[in-house]
Design an enzyme around this catalytic site. Structure first.
Site, PDB file in Angstrom:
ATOM      1  N   ARG A 233       0.868  -1.169   0.000  1.00  0.00           N
ATOM      2  CA  ARG A 233       0.000   0.000   0.000  1.00  0.00           C
ATOM      3  C   ARG A 233       0.910   1.226   0.000  1.00  0.00           C
ATOM      4  NH1 ARG A 233      -3.485  -2.940  -1.479  1.00  0.00           N
ATOM      5  NH2 ARG A 233      -5.400  -3.482  -0.392  1.00  0.00           N
ATOM      6  N   GLU A 262      -4.012   7.644  -4.963  1.00  0.00           N
ATOM      7  CA  GLU A 262      -4.280   6.921  -6.221  1.00  0.00           C
ATOM      8  C   GLU A 262      -5.600   7.410  -6.795  1.00  0.00           C
ATOM      9  OE1 GLU A 262      -4.022   2.710  -5.471  1.00  0.00           O
ATOM     10  OE2 GLU A 262      -1.977   2.857  -4.730  1.00  0.00           O
ATOM     11  N   HIS A 281      -1.475   0.279  -9.815  1.00  0.00           N
ATOM     12  CA  HIS A 281      -2.056  -0.660  -8.843  1.00  0.00           C
ATOM     13  C   HIS A 281      -2.604  -1.907  -9.559  1.00  0.00           C
ATOM     14  CE1 HIS A 281      -3.929  -0.877  -4.588  1.00  0.00           C
ATOM     15  NE2 HIS A 281      -3.737  -2.104  -5.069  1.00  0.00           N
TER      16      HIS A 281
HETATM   17  P1  NAP Z   1      -0.343 -11.730   4.833  1.00  0.00           P
HETATM   18  O1  NAP Z   1      -0.259 -13.161   4.402  1.00  0.00           O
HETATM   19  O2  NAP Z   1      -1.135 -11.367   6.018  1.00  0.00           O
HETATM   20  O3  NAP Z   1       1.159 -11.204   4.988  1.00  0.00           O
HETATM   21  C1  NAP Z   1       1.484 -10.016   5.637  1.00  0.00           C
HETATM   22  C2  NAP Z   1       2.811 -10.197   6.338  1.00  0.00           C
HETATM   23  O4  NAP Z   1       3.168  -8.962   6.954  1.00  0.00           O
HETATM   24  C3  NAP Z   1       2.788 -11.257   7.418  1.00  0.00           C
HETATM   25  O5  NAP Z   1       3.894 -12.081   7.259  1.00  0.00           O
HETATM   26  C4  NAP Z   1       2.892 -10.477   8.729  1.00  0.00           C
HETATM   27  O6  NAP Z   1       3.649 -11.239   9.658  1.00  0.00           O
HETATM   28  C5  NAP Z   1       3.653  -9.230   8.279  1.00  0.00           C
HETATM   29  N1  NAP Z   1       3.353  -8.072   9.130  1.00  0.00           N
HETATM   30  C6  NAP Z   1       2.136  -7.591   9.490  1.00  0.00           C
HETATM   31  N2  NAP Z   1       2.271  -6.513  10.276  1.00  0.00           N
HETATM   32  C7  NAP Z   1       3.604  -6.312  10.417  1.00  0.00           C
HETATM   33  C8  NAP Z   1       4.377  -5.369  11.123  1.00  0.00           C
HETATM   34  N3  NAP Z   1       3.816  -4.406  11.857  1.00  0.00           N
HETATM   35  N4  NAP Z   1       5.736  -5.443  11.033  1.00  0.00           N
HETATM   36  C9  NAP Z   1       6.315  -6.423  10.313  1.00  0.00           C
HETATM   37  N5  NAP Z   1       5.621  -7.363   9.614  1.00  0.00           N
HETATM   38  C10 NAP Z   1       4.294  -7.302   9.676  1.00  0.00           C
HETATM   39  O7  NAP Z   1      -0.910 -10.838   3.644  1.00  0.00           O
HETATM   40  P2  NAP Z   1      -0.743 -11.043   2.059  1.00  0.00           P
HETATM   41  O8  NAP Z   1      -1.870 -11.833   1.529  1.00  0.00           O
HETATM   42  O9  NAP Z   1       0.660 -11.473   1.762  1.00  0.00           O
HETATM   43  O10 NAP Z   1      -0.966  -9.511   1.592  1.00  0.00           O
HETATM   44  C11 NAP Z   1      -0.108  -8.499   2.074  1.00  0.00           C
HETATM   45  C12 NAP Z   1      -0.579  -7.122   1.626  1.00  0.00           C
HETATM   46  O11 NAP Z   1      -0.335  -6.952   0.239  1.00  0.00           O
HETATM   47  C13 NAP Z   1      -2.098  -6.872   1.754  1.00  0.00           C
HETATM   48  O12 NAP Z   1      -2.437  -6.469   3.062  1.00  0.00           O
HETATM   49  C14 NAP Z   1      -2.335  -5.775   0.744  1.00  0.00           C
HETATM   50  O13 NAP Z   1      -2.233  -4.509   1.347  1.00  0.00           O
HETATM   51  C15 NAP Z   1      -1.179  -5.925  -0.251  1.00  0.00           C
HETATM   52  N6  NAP Z   1      -1.663  -6.320  -1.600  1.00  0.00           N
HETATM   53  C16 NAP Z   1      -1.475  -5.456  -2.640  1.00  0.00           C
HETATM   54  C17 NAP Z   1      -1.897  -5.813  -3.898  1.00  0.00           C
HETATM   55  C18 NAP Z   1      -1.697  -4.894  -5.066  1.00  0.00           C
HETATM   56  O14 NAP Z   1      -2.564  -4.838  -5.923  1.00  0.00           O
HETATM   57  N7  NAP Z   1      -0.604  -4.209  -5.161  1.00  0.00           N
HETATM   58  C19 NAP Z   1      -2.545  -7.048  -4.116  1.00  0.00           C
HETATM   59  C20 NAP Z   1      -2.715  -7.894  -3.029  1.00  0.00           C
HETATM   60  C21 NAP Z   1      -2.275  -7.521  -1.771  1.00  0.00           C
HETATM   61  P3  NAP Z   1       3.445 -11.044  11.237  1.00  0.00           P
HETATM   62  O15 NAP Z   1       1.969 -11.071  11.501  1.00  0.00           O
HETATM   63  O16 NAP Z   1       4.215 -12.171  11.838  1.00  0.00           O
HETATM   64  O17 NAP Z   1       4.064  -9.724  11.532  1.00  0.00           O
END
Ligand code: NAP
Length: 321
Positions: A233, A262, A281
């Site tokens: 994000r 955006e 995006h």
């Molecule tokens: P996920 O499986 O929940 O992975 C997020 C990771 O971030 C987890 O490993 C979590 O580990 C870590 N995390 C969370 N809070 C943190 C913090 N404060 N400090 C350090 N690490 C932290 O989510 P995902 O499915 O991979 O998606 C991740 C993000 O990608 C989404 O939330 C979304 O915003 C973004 N996204 C963007 C697009 C795009 O179009 N560009 C598409 C899809 C997703 P811990 O809980 O152990 O910290």
């Protein structure tokens, strides 16, 4: 029949599926008052890319479930939804691989100057074989630092380690033993990751903790040769600090799919920089994945309204009330 509001257009077959279960009221989110009025009459809602504030839900007493066509849920005030007894569902997993592909295309495009050089060729400038002034830098064999190694970060780590022979560093609040075993990923403090990685990939969700996690100090601690990749994000990065860092040569370049505002304003300095690859995006934006996400979100909503949803729930606490 229960009534739901749809604030994003849905593929025909997904709409047909929903209509077998509920009455669907399409709304244009740009017509704010009509949108809010429709929410007041609805049992559920489905959509994406629009901020849903607590104020918009005042008086929406029938509302029992909202379903976002995304994995990220930073458009919602989750604590407020839970207080109101509204289930929030999202679409993890179905978009993981295509988003990791986007991350990797940003890594490759930034390192090998693909966008810049393709524009140069189209502008008719390729008149001699190219020299070092147009060379890129290697991706294979380098070190990638993944900030947030979850589902998407894990799929990036797999591409990096198994496809590109890269070392993988990561930060998370908790360890990811699967990624450590499968890809040799090493969990380090953010400071070490920033100081060591050739490519810093941000894949954390946007929360109050992660907002502006990467600012001037963090950018200054990266290698001068490093490239920052952000497909999470926009607000994870202090964009003004990033602009300064790219202008001053503090870091080598950036590959960005997301921005603080955006669509990215046409006067953004980022658009003038040769060392920036900017995408609109497109993380999950393939025909196949966007269709799978819409279908998944529709199924989540129908199941949530029936009280049978067991996965893809953001605020599980609401079910324990
Ligand atoms: P996920 O499986 O929940 O992975 C997020 C990771 O971030 C987890 O490993 C979590 O580990 C870590 N995390 C969370 N809070 C943190 C913090 N404060 N400090 C350090 N690490 C932290 O989510 P995902 O499915 O991979 O998606 C991740 C993000 O990608 C989404 O939330 C979304 O915003 C973004 N996204 C963007 C697009 C795009 O179009 N560009 C598409 C899809 C997703 P811990 O809980 O152990 O910290």
């Amino acid at each position: 029949m229960k009534k739901i509001v749809a604030w994003k257009s849905l593929p025909e077959d997904v709409l047909a599926y929903l209509q077998q279960h509920v009455e669907v009221v399409p709304v244009d989110p740009a017509r704010h008052d009509a949108f809010v009025a429709a929410l007041r009459e609805a049992d559920g809602g489905i959509g994406a890319s629009v901020k849903i504030t607590p104020a918009m839900l005042e008086g929406a007493t029938r509302l029992k479930a909202l379903s976002t066509i995304s994995v990220g849920f930073d458009q919602f005030d989750v604590a407020d939804l839970t207080r109101r007894g509204i289930v929030l569902a999202h679409t993890p997993d179905v978009l993981t691989e295509s988003t990791a592909d986007t991350v990797f295309s940003l890594i490759l495009a930034s390192a090998r100057r693909v966008v810049e050089l393709a524009a140069w060729v189209k502008a008719g400038q390729w008149q001699h074989s190219i020299g070092p002034a147009l060379f890129g830098v290697d991706v294979q064999g380098k070190t990638v630092g993944i900030v947030g190694l979850g589902r998407i970060g894990g799929a990036v780590a797999r591409r990096a380690a198994l496809g590109f022979n890269m070392q993988v560093l990561y930060t998370n609040r908790s360890a990811n033993p699967e990624a450590e075993a499968a890809y040799g990923a090493r969990r380090v403090e953010l400071a070490e990751l920033l100081a060591t990685a050739d490519f810093v990939c941000l894949q954390v969700p946007l929360t109050e903790e992660t907002r502006h996690m990467i600012g001037a100090k963090e950018l200054a601690s990266m290698k001068k040769s490093a490239i920052l990749i952000n497909a999470s994000r926009g607000a994870i990065v202090d964009e003004n600090a990033l602009i300064d860092a790219l202008r001053n040569g503090t870091i080598h370049g950036a590959g960005l799919d997301v921005f603080e505002k955006e669509p990215l304003p046409a006067d953004s300095p980022l658009l003038q920089m040769a060392n920036v690859v900017a995408l609109p995006h497109i993380g999950s934006a393939t025909h196949e994945t966007r269709h799978a996400m819409a279908r998944n979100a529709a199924e989540n909503l129908v199941a949530a309204l029936a009280g049978t949803l067991t996965t893809n729930i953001v605020n599980r606490e609401v079910l324990q009330r």
